[in-house]
Structures are given as structure tokens and as C-alpha cells.
Design a protein around this motif. Structure first.
Motif, PDB file in Angstrom:
ATOM      1  N   TYR A  35       0.979  -1.290   0.055  1.00 57.74           N
ATOM      2  CA  TYR A  35      -0.053  -0.009   0.003  1.00 57.74           C
ATOM      3  C   TYR A  35       0.878   1.350  -0.157  1.00 57.74           C
ATOM      4  O   TYR A  35       1.797   1.165   0.586  1.00 57.74           O
ATOM      5  CB  TYR A  35      -0.851   0.136   1.294  1.00 57.74           C
ATOM      6  CG  TYR A  35      -2.095  -0.986   1.234  1.00 57.74           C
ATOM      7  CD1 TYR A  35      -1.707  -2.230   1.525  1.00 57.74           C
ATOM      8  CD2 TYR A  35      -3.330  -0.774   0.656  1.00 57.74           C
ATOM      9  CE1 TYR A  35      -2.826  -3.288   1.579  1.00 57.74           C
ATOM     10  CE2 TYR A  35      -4.210  -1.629   0.757  1.00 57.74           C
ATOM     11  CZ  TYR A  35      -4.048  -2.852   1.167  1.00 57.74           C
ATOM     12  OH  TYR A  35      -5.140  -3.854   1.302  1.00 57.74           O
ATOM     13  N   GLN A  44      -3.696   3.322  -0.068  1.00 57.17           N
ATOM     14  CA  GLN A  44      -3.888   2.972  -1.455  1.00 57.17           C
ATOM     15  C   GLN A  44      -3.460   1.713  -1.881  1.00 57.17           C
ATOM     16  O   GLN A  44      -2.051   1.488  -1.776  1.00 57.17           O
ATOM     17  CB  GLN A  44      -3.725   4.160  -2.221  1.00 57.17           C
ATOM     18  CG  GLN A  44      -4.270   5.452  -2.078  1.00 57.17           C
ATOM     19  CD  GLN A  44      -5.840   5.550  -2.652  1.00 57.17           C
ATOM     20  OE1 GLN A  44      -5.790   4.592  -3.362  1.00 57.17           O
ATOM     21  NE2 GLN A  44      -6.472   6.619  -2.339  1.00 57.17           N
ATOM     22  N   PHE A  45      -4.220   0.876  -2.420  1.00 57.94           N
ATOM     23  CA  PHE A  45      -3.687  -0.549  -2.657  1.00 57.94           C
ATOM     24  C   PHE A  45      -2.861  -0.454  -3.998  1.00 57.94           C
ATOM     25  O   PHE A  45      -3.340   0.086  -4.852  1.00 57.94           O
ATOM     26  CB  PHE A  45      -5.029  -1.276  -2.883  1.00 57.94           C
ATOM     27  CG  PHE A  45      -4.639  -2.899  -3.476  1.00 57.94           C
ATOM     28  CD1 PHE A  45      -4.965  -3.007  -4.801  1.00 57.94           C
ATOM     29  CD2 PHE A  45      -4.021  -3.771  -2.663  1.00 57.94           C
ATOM     30  CE1 PHE A  45      -4.456  -4.564  -5.428  1.00 57.94           C
ATOM     31  CE2 PHE A  45      -3.841  -4.903  -3.131  1.00 57.94           C
ATOM     32  CZ  PHE A  45      -3.817  -5.377  -4.471  1.00 57.94           C
ATOM     33  N   GLN A  48      -1.172  -7.084  -5.083  1.00 61.11           N
ATOM     34  CA  GLN A  48      -0.824  -8.200  -3.797  1.00 61.11           C
ATOM     35  C   GLN A  48      -0.224  -9.549  -4.727  1.00 61.11           C
ATOM     36  O   GLN A  48      -0.460  -9.730  -5.893  1.00 61.11           O
ATOM     37  CB  GLN A  48      -2.382  -8.598  -3.570  1.00 61.11           C
ATOM     38  CG  GLN A  48      -2.293  -9.680  -2.531  1.00 61.11           C
ATOM     39  CD  GLN A  48      -3.843 -10.211  -2.011  1.00 61.11           C
ATOM     40  OE1 GLN A  48      -4.194 -11.065  -3.015  1.00 61.11           O
ATOM     41  NE2 GLN A  48      -4.295  -9.590  -1.332  1.00 61.11           N
ATOM     42  N   ARG A  55      -1.349 -11.199  -8.001  1.00 60.78           N
ATOM     43  CA  ARG A  55      -2.854 -11.573  -8.094  1.00 60.78           C
ATOM     44  C   ARG A  55      -3.629 -10.292  -8.238  1.00 60.78           C
ATOM     45  O   ARG A  55      -4.722 -10.763  -9.135  1.00 60.78           O
ATOM     46  CB  ARG A  55      -3.142 -12.250  -6.903  1.00 60.78           C
ATOM     47  CG  ARG A  55      -4.823 -13.007  -6.879  1.00 60.78           C
ATOM     48  CD  ARG A  55      -4.697 -14.028  -5.976  1.00 60.78           C
ATOM     49  NE  ARG A  55      -4.503 -13.638  -4.492  1.00 60.78           N
ATOM     50  CZ  ARG A  55      -4.711 -14.640  -3.467  1.00 60.78           C
ATOM     51  NH1 ARG A  55      -4.957 -15.950  -3.605  1.00 60.78           N
ATOM     52  NH2 ARG A  55      -4.331 -14.013  -2.254  1.00 60.78           N
ATOM     53  N   GLN A  56      -3.473  -9.456  -7.816  1.00 61.94           N
ATOM     54  CA  GLN A  56      -4.493  -8.101  -8.080  1.00 61.94           C
ATOM     55  C   GLN A  56      -3.360  -6.988  -8.288  1.00 61.94           C
ATOM     56  O   GLN A  56      -2.506  -7.107  -7.268  1.00 61.94           O
ATOM     57  CB  GLN A  56      -5.369  -8.313  -7.119  1.00 61.94           C
ATOM     58  CG  GLN A  56      -6.199  -7.154  -6.938  1.00 61.94           C
ATOM     59  CD  GLN A  56      -7.627  -7.535  -7.267  1.00 61.94           C
ATOM     60  OE1 GLN A  56      -8.100  -8.698  -7.195  1.00 61.94           O
ATOM     61  NE2 GLN A  56      -8.395  -6.618  -8.053  1.00 61.94           N
ATOM     62  N   LEU A  90       3.602   0.799   2.982  1.00 65.43           N
ATOM     63  CA  LEU A  90       3.243  -0.030   3.828  1.00 65.43           C
ATOM     64  C   LEU A  90       2.973  -1.549   3.172  1.00 65.43           C
ATOM     65  O   LEU A  90       2.486  -1.697   2.020  1.00 65.43           O
ATOM     66  CB  LEU A  90       1.959   0.081   4.399  1.00 65.43           C
ATOM     67  CG  LEU A  90       1.701   1.418   5.286  1.00 65.43           C
ATOM     68  CD1 LEU A  90       0.552   1.856   5.566  1.00 65.43           C
ATOM     69  CD2 LEU A  90       2.525   1.183   6.572  1.00 65.43           C
ATOM     70  N   THR A  97      -6.440 -13.883   1.493  1.00 62.07           N
ATOM     71  CA  THR A  97      -6.750 -12.887   0.858  1.00 62.07           C
ATOM     72  C   THR A  97      -8.509 -12.387   1.745  1.00 62.07           C
ATOM     73  O   THR A  97      -9.219 -13.274   2.085  1.00 62.07           O
ATOM     74  CB  THR A  97      -7.408 -13.194  -0.462  1.00 62.07           C
ATOM     75  OG1 THR A  97      -7.565 -11.767  -1.291  1.00 62.07           O
ATOM     76  CG2 THR A  97      -8.397 -13.710  -0.853  1.00 62.07           C
ATOM     77  N   ASN A  98      -8.474 -11.162   1.549  1.00 60.82           N
ATOM     78  CA  ASN A  98      -9.494 -10.442   2.106  1.00 60.82           C
ATOM     79  C   ASN A  98      -9.719 -10.769   3.729  1.00 60.82           C
ATOM     80  O   ASN A  98     -10.754 -10.507   4.298  1.00 60.82           O
ATOM     81  CB  ASN A  98     -10.770 -10.631   1.573  1.00 60.82           C
ATOM     82  CG  ASN A  98     -10.689 -10.284   0.192  1.00 60.82           C
ATOM     83  OD1 ASN A  98     -10.051  -9.150   0.309  1.00 60.82           O
ATOM     84  ND2 ASN A  98     -11.657 -10.492  -0.637  1.00 60.82           N
TER      85      ASN A  98
END
Lengths: 112, 111
Positions: A35, A44-45, A48, A55-56, A90, A97-98
Motif C-alpha cells: 500500500y 492506497q492498494f 498483492q 494476483r491483483q 506499507l 485474501t480479504n
């Protein structure tokens, strides 16, 4: 049991340079997320990683890239640094996940 | 882009008072989480509430979730000066693998 560790804690670079940030996840965690947090804003992402694959990905340019190693540690690379890249970066790990994220203390990047 | 929006942006209360922070989000979620951050360092997970839950407690924390209104609230009871921090809500959706954070509420508890 060590938590999430990030290095370095602080970094000063100049515009156009490249930077590599490092992260070791919490023991037993195989998922690592990165992040960017600007001053006074929420994280802010960026992206991942899971099983050494991205993956994302969030809404960040290709100048931001990463890698995950077989031991699940991860690196974030930023090329052609801009002044706007100055932020707290970060790293967070999780068992899945999640689910609950465990954060490192972050790397404060200043671009001059 | 950020998913959640916290309200208020800043909150200042006296020690012993209760603090309530609200979070609104836009898309369907799997779960919603609250995190705390001291002095711009790493975030610490406080509580997770799943989409089929309406209320959850953890010590002095109480979280509610209203999926019909796409909103959540975090209540900290009997606040202490040590509760001074920024509080963020984060949402996890069924379609994405990332947690989306709001801009946070900065809480100041005066001794």
C-alpha cells in the motif's frame, strides 16, 4: 514470532532514481499486499502477491513493480521516481485474501 | 481508488467520553474491517465484521454493519488518551483480492 518487517525504515531519493523496498511477512502468511499512504490519506492498494504471482493490481502505473520470493518475502520496486511518489509504503501480510491484515511499520520514502 | 469514506474526518473528545466513527462504502462486501494507526506508522487490526453479521464487540469496541445502507460504525466506549490515533475502515469485496481503505477519522482524546 516476528511480525511483518520492512526495510529500510526511511529512504531519500532524487527524481528519476529507482528504489527497492523489502518486506518479510508474518510467519505462516503466504499473501503479501503493498500500500501507498500519502500524508493525511488512507492507504492506497498497489498490488498483492500470492504464490510468487501478482494476483491483483491497483490503479498504479507500470513504474511500480514487485516480486515475491519462494520464502514469501516480497519487494516493491519503483522506477523513474517522481516527487509525488513521496509517501509511506506499507506492506501487509495475511493468511488468506480479504482476511485480517498484519502491517509492517512502513518505509517512509522522500523524493527530492 | 478508495472504497470507504469515514465520517467525521476529525473528532476531539474528553477522556471517559464515547467516540463514534462512521464508514460508508459503495459496493457489495464480503467483510468490513477497522484498523488503527498511530503517528503514521503501521496499521493495527481492531475488528472484522462479516456481511452476514450486524454487530460485533471486542473489549471497549463495538462495531455495527448495515449492508442495506452500506454503512458501518465504530464505537469506542470510555475513551482514554491512549486511544488517540487515526481510525480506518477497510472493505473486502467478493470480486477483488484487495482491501480498500477510507481516508480515516483522526481521533484526539484529551486527558
Amino acid at each position: 514470532d516476528a511480525g511483518v518487517t520492512q526495510s529500510p525504515t526511511h529512504l531519500i531519493k532524487t527524481r528519476g532514481q529507482q528504489v527497492t523496498l523489502r518486506c518479510s511477512p508474518k510467519s505462516g502468511h503466504d499473501t503479501v499486499s503493498w500500500y501507498q499512504q500519502a500524508l493525511g490519506q488512507g492507504p492506497q492498494f498497489i498490488f498483492q502477491y500470492y504464490e510468487e504471482e501478482e494476483r491483483q493490481r491497483g490503479n498504479f502505473p507500470d513504474r511500480f513493480s514487485g516480486h515475491q520470493f519462494p520464502n514469501y518475502s516480497s519487494e516493491l520496486n519503483v522506477n523513474a521516481l517522481l516527487l509525488g511518489d513521496s509517501a509511506l509504503y506499507l506492506c501487509a501480510s495475511s493468511e488468506a485474501t480479504n482476511e485480517k491484515l498484519f502491517f509492517g511499520s512502513g518505509t517512509q520514502l522522500s523524493v527530492l | 481508488s478508495q472504497q470507504g469514506e469515514e465520517d467525521p474526518q476529525a473528532l476531539s473528545i474528553q477522556e471517559g467520553e464515547n467516540a463514534t466513527m462512521n464508514c460508508s462504502y459503495k459496493t457489495s462486501i464480503n467483510n468490513l474491517q477497522w484498523y488503527r494507526q498511530n503517528s503514521g506508522r503501521g496499521l493495527v487490526h481492531l475488528i472484522l465484521i462479516r456481511s452476514n453479521e450486524r454487530e460485533k464487540h471486542s473489549g471497549r469496541l463495538r462495531v455495527t454493519l448495515d449492508t442495506s445502507k452500506k454503512s458501518s460504525s465504530l464505537l469506542i466506549t470510555a475513551s482514554r488518551a491512549a486511544d488517540t490515533a487515526s481510525y480506518f475502515c477497510a472493505t473486502a469485496s467478493y470480486n477483488n483480492n484487495d482491501m480498500r481503505f477510507g481516508a480515516g477519522t483522526r481521533l484526539t482524546v484529551k486527558p
